[in-house]
Structures are given as C-alpha cells and as structure tokens.
Motif scaffolding. Structure first.
Motif, PDB file in Angstrom:
ATOM      1  N   PHE A 160       0.838  -1.208   0.000  1.00 22.07           N
ATOM      2  CA  PHE A 160       0.000   0.000   0.000  1.00 22.07           C
ATOM      3  C   PHE A 160       0.868   1.252   0.000  1.00 22.07           C
ATOM      4  O   PHE A 160       2.073   1.195   0.285  1.00 22.07           O
ATOM      5  CB  PHE A 160      -0.943   0.001   1.206  1.00 22.07           C
ATOM      6  CG  PHE A 160      -0.270   0.043   2.555  1.00 22.07           C
ATOM      7  CD1 PHE A 160      -0.178   1.240   3.260  1.00 22.07           C
ATOM      8  CD2 PHE A 160       0.249  -1.106   3.143  1.00 22.07           C
ATOM      9  CE1 PHE A 160       0.425   1.289   4.519  1.00 22.07           C
ATOM     10  CE2 PHE A 160       0.862  -1.072   4.395  1.00 22.07           C
ATOM     11  CZ  PHE A 160       0.951   0.124   5.079  1.00 22.07           C
ATOM     12  N   THR A 161       0.232   2.373  -0.323  1.00 22.17           N
ATOM     13  CA  THR A 161       0.913   3.672  -0.359  1.00 22.17           C
ATOM     14  C   THR A 161       0.068   4.701   0.365  1.00 22.17           C
ATOM     15  O   THR A 161      -1.146   4.786   0.143  1.00 22.17           O
ATOM     16  CB  THR A 161       1.137   4.144  -1.811  1.00 22.17           C
ATOM     17  OG1 THR A 161       1.928   3.169  -2.505  1.00 22.17           O
ATOM     18  CG2 THR A 161       1.842   5.497  -1.848  1.00 22.17           C
ATOM     19  N   VAL A 162       0.713   5.466   1.227  1.00 24.83           N
ATOM     20  CA  VAL A 162       0.067   6.585   1.915  1.00 24.83           C
ATOM     21  C   VAL A 162       0.814   7.846   1.500  1.00 24.83           C
ATOM     22  O   VAL A 162       2.035   7.923   1.656  1.00 24.83           O
ATOM     23  CB  VAL A 162       0.147   6.427   3.449  1.00 24.83           C
ATOM     24  CG1 VAL A 162      -0.533   7.609   4.137  1.00 24.83           C
ATOM     25  CG2 VAL A 162      -0.464   5.108   3.891  1.00 24.83           C
ATOM     26  N   GLU A 163       0.094   8.835   0.949  1.00 27.27           N
ATOM     27  CA  GLU A 163       0.766  10.078   0.554  1.00 27.27           C
ATOM     28  C   GLU A 163      -0.159  11.260   0.798  1.00 27.27           C
ATOM     29  O   GLU A 163      -1.380  11.167   0.618  1.00 27.27           O
ATOM     30  CB  GLU A 163       1.255  10.018  -0.898  1.00 27.27           C
ATOM     31  CG  GLU A 163       0.268   9.523  -1.928  1.00 27.27           C
ATOM     32  CD  GLU A 163      -0.473  10.641  -2.627  1.00 27.27           C
ATOM     33  OE1 GLU A 163      -0.069  11.820  -2.485  1.00 27.27           O
ATOM     34  OE2 GLU A 163      -1.474  10.355  -3.308  1.00 27.27           O
ATOM     35  N   ASN A 314      -4.163   1.152  -2.672  1.00 28.27           N
ATOM     36  CA  ASN A 314      -4.043  -0.291  -2.478  1.00 28.27           C
ATOM     37  C   ASN A 314      -3.007  -0.828  -3.461  1.00 28.27           C
ATOM     38  O   ASN A 314      -3.329  -1.402  -4.497  1.00 28.27           O
ATOM     39  CB  ASN A 314      -5.394  -0.964  -2.699  1.00 28.27           C
ATOM     40  CG  ASN A 314      -5.379  -2.419  -2.275  1.00 28.27           C
ATOM     41  OD1 ASN A 314      -4.361  -2.925  -1.824  1.00 28.27           O
ATOM     42  ND2 ASN A 314      -6.509  -3.088  -2.437  1.00 28.27           N
ATOM     43  N   GLY A 315      -1.732  -0.614  -3.145  1.00 24.15           N
ATOM     44  CA  GLY A 315      -0.638  -1.037  -3.994  1.00 24.15           C
ATOM     45  C   GLY A 315       0.561  -0.119  -3.795  1.00 24.15           C
ATOM     46  O   GLY A 315       0.442   0.971  -3.207  1.00 24.15           O
ATOM     47  N   ALA A 316       1.698  -0.532  -4.254  1.00 20.49           N
ATOM     48  CA  ALA A 316       2.934   0.230  -4.082  1.00 20.49           C
ATOM     49  C   ALA A 316       3.179   1.126  -5.290  1.00 20.49           C
ATOM     50  O   ALA A 316       3.364   0.631  -6.412  1.00 20.49           O
ATOM     51  CB  ALA A 316       4.107  -0.728  -3.878  1.00 20.49           C
ATOM     52  N   LYS A 317       3.186   2.440  -5.082  1.00 19.82           N
ATOM     53  CA  LYS A 317       3.432   3.392  -6.153  1.00 19.82           C
ATOM     54  C   LYS A 317       4.931   3.528  -6.430  1.00 19.82           C
ATOM     55  O   LYS A 317       5.765   3.422  -5.523  1.00 19.82           O
ATOM     56  CB  LYS A 317       2.858   4.762  -5.779  1.00 19.82           C
ATOM     57  CG  LYS A 317       1.340   4.808  -5.642  1.00 19.82           C
ATOM     58  CD  LYS A 317       0.658   4.616  -6.980  1.00 19.82           C
ATOM     59  CE  LYS A 317      -0.852   4.782  -6.874  1.00 19.82           C
ATOM     60  NZ  LYS A 317      -1.529   4.524  -8.171  1.00 19.82           N
ATOM     61  N   SER A 337      -9.104   2.731  -9.702  1.00 18.72           N
ATOM     62  CA  SER A 337      -9.400   1.386  -9.201  1.00 18.72           C
ATOM     63  C   SER A 337      -8.587   1.022  -7.961  1.00 18.72           C
ATOM     64  O   SER A 337      -9.026   0.187  -7.153  1.00 18.72           O
ATOM     65  CB  SER A 337      -9.136   0.344 -10.295  1.00 18.72           C
ATOM     66  OG  SER A 337      -7.779   0.388 -10.716  1.00 18.72           O
ATOM     67  N   ASP A 338      -7.403   1.628  -7.809  1.00 17.96           N
ATOM     68  CA  ASP A 338      -6.557   1.275  -6.664  1.00 17.96           C
ATOM     69  C   ASP A 338      -6.613   2.312  -5.541  1.00 17.96           C
ATOM     70  O   ASP A 338      -5.862   2.209  -4.569  1.00 17.96           O
ATOM     71  CB  ASP A 338      -5.109   1.077  -7.106  1.00 17.96           C
ATOM     72  CG  ASP A 338      -4.521   2.310  -7.779  1.00 17.96           C
ATOM     73  OD1 ASP A 338      -5.305   3.187  -8.203  1.00 17.96           O
ATOM     74  OD2 ASP A 338      -3.279   2.400  -7.896  1.00 17.96           O
ATOM     75  N   LEU A 339      -7.492   3.300  -5.652  1.00 16.13           N
ATOM     76  CA  LEU A 339      -7.628   4.298  -4.590  1.00 16.13           C
ATOM     77  C   LEU A 339      -8.538   3.752  -3.490  1.00 16.13           C
ATOM     78  O   LEU A 339      -9.723   3.479  -3.723  1.00 16.13           O
ATOM     79  CB  LEU A 339      -8.201   5.600  -5.138  1.00 16.13           C
ATOM     80  CG  LEU A 339      -8.378   6.728  -4.112  1.00 16.13           C
ATOM     81  CD1 LEU A 339      -7.032   7.205  -3.585  1.00 16.13           C
ATOM     82  CD2 LEU A 339      -9.155   7.901  -4.717  1.00 16.13           C
TER      83      LEU A 339
END
Length: 376
Positions: A160-163, A314-317, A337-339
């Motif tokens: 996952f990615t948090v930004e 939901n995934g690694a950016k 779709s991955d947000l």
C-alpha cells in the motif's frame, strides 16, 4: 317651559356624546388611543415574522441554505422595528405621525424579507481554504472505523501507499500525523496497524511505524525538521519488495519520499516470521492524534498543523507515480481502481461532521480544536 326642557335635553345629549367620544379615544389598559395600540400590534406581528424566518432558515454552504452574513439583513430590520416600538411607548412620536411611520417601516421590512430570501444559495459553495488542526489541544480528524484503511491483501504480502501534503507548526515531541495504529501504554494489547509519526528524541525524525504483533514494531525513519511550509510525504510499503527490489536477500519493504525525493529504502527490521499486522480493532483512522487499542485518544501524541490531498492506495506506487501525485493532486478523482480513500481538505467543508471522501464510500469528521482559514 317646553323650550327650557328641550334645551336641557340638548345639553344632556351633547354631554353624553362628548363622554362617549372621550371614552372611545381611551385605551382599555394604558390610556393610549386604540389606534396606537393597533399600530403597535402590527409592528409586533412583523417582528415575529422576521424572527421566525431567521429561526426557520438554515445557514451554511449547501444549496438551499443562506450565507451566515445574510443574518444581518433580518437582524437590522428587527432592530429598527423594536426601536420604533420603544420610542412610541416613551411618547417620542407624535400620534398623528404614527400611521405613516408604521406603514413605512412595515414596507421596509417586507423589502428586507425579499432581500434576505434572494440570498439563498442555488448551488453548493466551495470556498478554497486551509484546514488547521490543533492536535496538542485536542483537535483531530476522525476518518471512521474501516478495515480497508489498514488491510491490503494477504498477510506477509501486503502492499500500500500513503501520501499527503502537510504543514506543521512545530516538530517538538512525539506526535502522530495519520494513524490506523493501536497503541497502549499498558502493553496489554497487541499493537497493530500503521502510523506516520514524528519522533524527535535524539534528533528530529519522520517515521513510519508498523505494528507486527505484541510489542513488536518496525519503525524506519529519516531526518525531518521542516515547519511552517507545505511538504509532500509518501510512504510506500510492499512486503514482497517495493519496485521488486531486495537487499541482502530480503525484500525492500519500505520506501519513504519527501517532496518526491527518495529519503529512505529499507528491508523489515523484524524477522520474516513477523509480517505487518493490519489493525483489526474497532478504532478509527485519525490524523493529528493517536488512538489506543481501546479507542481512546492519546492526549500526548497530538500535532499542530494542516493537511491536504490525503490518499491511500491499495498497492505500491513508483517514484514517478509519487511525483505525479505530488504535482497534480487535483487529478485524483475517486474513480481510480486502486484508490482506497482520499480527501482534499483544500476547500471549506459543507458539513464538518460529514466530509465525504473522493470515492464516496467514507466520511470524515472534525473534532475539537480546529479551524478553516479561507484563502483569497
């Protein structure tokens, strides 16, 4: 004798008529003319109309509401009528002037009612603003309880990615910026979830904390001292290896970026048998504070600052994707779709207790000490 009798009858009739005239001009309670009483009653009824209109109207930023500034239109009209009523009671208006003055004021009041109603919003008003939260004084953002904020696939293989953008007023102490982490100083609960936080004992650091079971943590960090300036932070997590990279035979679990630049790349600090533990407790994700495993706000972990364009993916950016998100945050629409979720916090909320996220699935609310600063 007949003439004298007739004269007496005329005098009696005249006196009777005079007495009736005097009585007719008297009020039944305070000696004022009944017409004056009627005018006072008309004004009182108009004051009630104005007061009821204000009480029954909704004020805010949504369509069908009135601007807060429109209240003064009705308040001024009410004040004028009350002042005139008081002047009448004190005898400051000549009786012969009361009808015309009353008619004029009632006409003005009707015009003010029309003026007020004309200010009703025909669409939602989105005002550019900055959300300031004083977490050290009890303020925070509550995003609600949703496992989607913390769980991103199979245990041991989560990504996952948090930004987000943040502007801190200070970097003193130990504070949380955004967290699904469940902390408990009594150490009788497992610590689960993730948390972006700052820890400045022995040096200022921006950290990502991962719960990995009872008292087991992973906490990669990089130096950070920026205050009173917007910065973009991004934490990318992939337990199978961010960007497919490894180090010493182990996958790179975490990469942290500041303003699009890579500041940290590391494998897990824990044994492979201890993967990231998603938060399964019934506690909300929060910003500018932390939560215990029992759902209580941790008072000494508050932060003072502002946040905008928060996204959880939901995934690694990749680094290029991070830079695109940093430079063009408004392009995130909520249909990606991955947000998982996202909030802009770049415009004044229509309802501080019901701030919908970009996907329309989730709601945030503002708690305690906070304020919206309107931007020009």
């Amino acid at each position: 004798m007949k003439n004298i009798y007739s004269i007496r009858l005329l005098i009696i009739a005249f006196l009777s008529a005079f007495a009736m005239s005097v009585c007719y001009s008297c009020s039944d309670d305070d000696g004022e003319g009944i017409k004056v009483y009627e005018y006072r009653e008309q004004i009182g009824k108009k004051i009630k109309v104005l007061t009821d209109l204000q009480a029954e109207s909704q004020f805010g930023l949504r369509e069908g509401m009135y601007p807060e500034t429109s209240k003064v239109i009705l308040e001024n009209a009410i004040a004028k009528l009350k002042d005139f009523l008081q002047t009448m009671k004190e005898g400051g208006v000549a009786e012969m002037q009361i009808p015309d003055e009353t008619a004029r004021l009632l006409k003005e009041s009707d015009e003010k009612i029309a003026e007020f109603k004309a200010t009703i919003r025909t669409e939602d008003l989105l005002v550019p603003a900055e959300l300031q939260v004083n977490g050290k004084n009890g303020g925070y953002i509550d995003f609600g309880v949703h496992p989607e904020y913390s769980t991103f696939g199979e245990a041991g293989k989560q990504a996952f990615t948090v930004e987000f953008w943040v502007k801190l007023k200070d970097v003193e102490g130990f504070f949380y910026l955004i967290s699904t982490f469940t902390d408990d100083e009594r150490n009788d609960h497992e610590r689960k979830g993730w948390c972006v936080n700052s820890y400045n004992y022995g040096g200022n650091n921006m950290r990502m904390t991962y719960g990995m079971g009872f008292n087991d943590l992973m906490e990669p960090a990089f130096g950070f001292t920026t205050v009173n300036e917007w910065v973009h932070l991004a934490v990318v997590t992939d337990e199978t290896g961010v960007d497919g990279e490894t180090s010493g035979g182990r996958p790179i679990m975490t990469k942290m970026y500041l303003n699009g630049e890579l500041k940290l790349s590391t494998t897990s600090h824990q044994d492979a048998s201890k993967p990231y533990a998603a938060n399964s407790n019934n506690v909300p994700m929060v910003a500018f504070t932390g939560m215990s495993a029992t759902g209580s706000r941790i008072e000494d972990k508050g932060a003072n600052g502002s946040m905008k364009h928060l996204h959880i993916w939901n995934g690694a950016k990749t680094q290029d994707e991070i830079r695109q998100l940093m430079e063009y945050p408004e392009k995130v629409t909520g249909t990606e779709s991955d947000l998982v979720c996202g909030w802009s916090f770049a415009k004044m909320a229509l309802d501080d207790q019901d701030i919908k996220d970009l996907t329309g699935k989730y709601t945030a609310r503002l708690v305690g000490d906070y304020s919206w600063i309107e931007l020009e």
